[in-house]
Design a protein around this motif. Structure first.
Motif, mmCIF file in Angstrom:
data_model
loop_
_atom_site.group_PDB
_atom_site.id
_atom_site.type_symbol
_atom_site.label_atom_id
_atom_site.label_comp_id
_atom_site.label_asym_id
_atom_site.label_seq_id
_atom_site.Cartn_x
_atom_site.Cartn_y
_atom_site.Cartn_z
ATOM 1 N N LEU A 181 0.832 -1.215 0.000
ATOM 2 C CA LEU A 181 0.000 0.000 0.000
ATOM 3 C C LEU A 181 0.865 1.263 0.000
ATOM 4 O O LEU A 181 0.357 2.378 0.063
ATOM 5 C CB LEU A 181 -0.886 0.037 1.255
ATOM 6 N N GLY A 182 2.183 1.043 -0.011
ATOM 7 C CA GLY A 182 3.085 2.202 -0.027
ATOM 8 C C GLY A 182 3.408 2.703 1.377
ATOM 9 O O GLY A 182 3.874 3.828 1.536
ATOM 10 N N CYS A 183 3.138 1.870 2.405
ATOM 11 C CA CYS A 183 3.432 2.284 3.779
ATOM 12 C C CYS A 183 4.729 1.604 4.214
ATOM 13 O O CYS A 183 4.898 0.407 4.010
ATOM 14 C CB CYS A 183 2.303 1.865 4.705
ATOM 15 N N HIS A 184 5.601 2.370 4.842
ATOM 16 C CA HIS A 184 6.922 1.815 5.160
ATOM 17 C C HIS A 184 7.241 1.824 6.643
ATOM 18 O O HIS A 184 8.296 1.350 7.038
ATOM 19 C CB HIS A 184 8.003 2.597 4.400
ATOM 20 N N SER A 185 6.353 2.391 7.465
ATOM 21 C CA SER A 185 6.672 2.512 8.879
ATOM 22 C C SER A 185 5.839 1.527 9.693
ATOM 23 O O SER A 185 4.745 1.850 10.164
ATOM 24 C CB SER A 185 6.424 3.949 9.341
ATOM 25 N N TYR A 186 6.363 0.322 9.831
ATOM 26 C CA TYR A 186 5.639 -0.713 10.568
ATOM 27 C C TYR A 186 6.637 -1.748 11.049
ATOM 28 O O TYR A 186 7.741 -1.847 10.545
ATOM 29 C CB TYR A 186 4.604 -1.411 9.663
ATOM 30 N N ARG A 187 6.243 -2.465 12.075
ATOM 31 C CA ARG A 187 6.972 -3.660 12.479
ATOM 32 C C ARG A 187 6.008 -4.543 13.242
ATOM 33 O O ARG A 187 4.881 -4.121 13.530
ATOM 34 C CB ARG A 187 8.207 -3.325 13.292
ATOM 35 N N TRP A 188 6.414 -5.755 13.528
ATOM 36 C CA TRP A 188 5.511 -6.640 14.260
ATOM 37 C C TRP A 188 6.238 -7.269 15.438
ATOM 38 O O TRP A 188 7.465 -7.402 15.436
ATOM 39 C CB TRP A 188 4.913 -7.716 13.347
ATOM 40 N N ILE A 189 5.462 -7.614 16.456
ATOM 41 C CA ILE A 189 5.955 -8.383 17.597
ATOM 42 C C ILE A 189 4.895 -9.449 17.866
ATOM 43 O O ILE A 189 3.721 -9.123 18.016
ATOM 44 C CB ILE A 189 6.106 -7.522 18.869
ATOM 45 N N SER A 190 5.317 -10.726 17.901
ATOM 46 C CA SER A 190 4.301 -11.747 18.143
ATOM 47 C C SER A 190 4.054 -11.863 19.654
ATOM 48 O O SER A 190 4.962 -11.666 20.466
ATOM 49 C CB SER A 190 4.708 -13.088 17.541
ATOM 50 N N VAL A 191 2.811 -12.150 19.984
ATOM 51 C CA VAL A 191 2.437 -12.304 21.396
ATOM 52 C C VAL A 191 1.229 -13.221 21.497
ATOM 53 O O VAL A 191 0.340 -13.182 20.649
ATOM 54 C CB VAL A 191 2.119 -10.930 22.052
ATOM 55 N N ASP A 192 1.240 -14.047 22.537
ATOM 56 C CA ASP A 192 0.049 -14.833 22.861
ATOM 57 C C ASP A 192 -0.511 -14.259 24.166
ATOM 58 O O ASP A 192 0.082 -14.428 25.236
ATOM 59 C CB ASP A 192 0.432 -16.309 23.043
ATOM 60 N N MET A 193 -1.647 -13.576 24.043
ATOM 61 C CA MET A 193 -2.187 -12.871 25.210
ATOM 62 C C MET A 193 -2.688 -13.828 26.295
ATOM 63 O O MET A 193 -2.983 -13.393 27.399
ATOM 64 C CB MET A 193 -3.296 -11.906 24.786
#
Ligand code: NAP
Length: 264
Positions: free
Chosen positions: A52-64
């Motif tokens: 989508l042209g978005c470049h500012s992101y990251r992920w962290i996995s978590v099991d709540m």
């Protein structure tokens, strides 16, 4: 409504609603942290945001549902100096059940994964916030809930209880944190046409010998607006609640249900 540079954590980021929320917020210029359990889906969602042209992101996995996983999530969040301006918190979806007296172990599991775990995660997220209302810097938390927060439904026995607990907690936090410029509002959804929800309507249609359109019309006939919501409509409401629109709103429970709820 560009919010360039503001950092928002979205939990449930790979689900039907979370994906739409991430896409909308990314387009609006937010910097995103996506959270869920499945790392493959998190990576795929990030690839979609890139598309989508978005470049500012990251992920962290978590099991709540796991204290250890939530602790490691909070540690990772704090370790790189993240300062959050917002959180979109989606406690995991509860399965419908008419059983109003489930075994104690079921309650323990549900409270752990749908209340205690998400609440602990929220605590970690809040500890990174640096609001400064005197300079117009406010932090916004949107808790995604359901209409069982205000109206008990026969087939959602456990949801009736947990959604009310969230409402009470949101109100309590909003009183305690308002002075710091941290806003906590709840968005209570009625039926929302995610791919999973659409598939469940399809199953019910097949069982009833109806077309999808016939079943949808029947199910929405008692909703004043005669439709379920869409994930994109939820995403828009979330964006608005994160924006200056809510600068004088906290502790509010907003219904997003096409007018279905009869309670005041
Ligand atoms: N769709 C509706 O009609 C509707 C109506 C009322 C309220 N809601 C609420 O809206 C929110 C989102 O619903 P949805 O329809 O988008 O649900 P969904 O498609 O089932 O997505 C659920 C999301 O939560 C994540 N998740 C599930 N269990 C988790 C756990 N233990 N720890 C961390 N993440 C977990 C899932 O990813 P992983 O599986 O990879 O962890 C996924 O990203 C939920 O709070 C739901 O209760 C939805």
């Amino acid at each position: 409504m560009s919010e360039n540079g503001k950092a928002v954590l979205v939990t449930g980021a790979t689900g039907g609603i979370g994906s739409a929320v991430c896409a909308r917020l990314a387009r609006a210029g937010y910097s995103l942290i996506l959270a869920a359990r499945d790392t493959g889906k998190l990576q795929a969602n990030c690839a979609r945001l890139e598309g989508l042209g978005c470049h500012s992101y990251r992920w962290i996995s978590v099991d709540m549902s796991s204290d250890a996983s939530v602790a490691s999530f909070s540690h990772e969040l704090a370790a790189d100096g993240t300062v959050l301006d917002g959180v979109v918190l989606m406690p995991p979806q509860m399965r419908p059940t008419p059983d109003c007296q489930p075994p104690a172990d079921t309650w323990r599991q549900l409270f752990q994964s749908n209340f205690i775990g998400p609440l602990e995660l929220l605590k970690g997220a809040i500890s990174t916030m640096q609001p400064d209302p005197s300079r117009g810097r406010r932090a916004k938390i949107v808790i995604i809930s359901a209409i069982t927060s205000v109206q008990a439904l026969g087939n959602y026995a456990t949801s009736n209880v947990l959604r009310c607990a969230w409402l009470a907690q949101a109100k309590t936090l909003s009183f305690a944190m308002g002075e710091r410029g941290i806003h906590i509002n709840t968005l209570s959804l009625g039926g929302t046409l995610t791919p999973d929800y659409a598939a469940s309507i399809g199953d019910r249609a097949t069982k009833a010998g109806m077309t999808f359109a016939e079943r949808l019309a029947e199910e929405t006939s008692n909703i004043p607006l005669r439709k379920y919501g869409s994930p994109e409509e939820v995403a828009l409401a979330v964006e608005v609640l994160l924006s200056p629109f809510s600068d004088h709103m906290t502790g509010v429970n907003l219904l997003h249900d096409g007018g279905f709820t009869r309670a005041y």
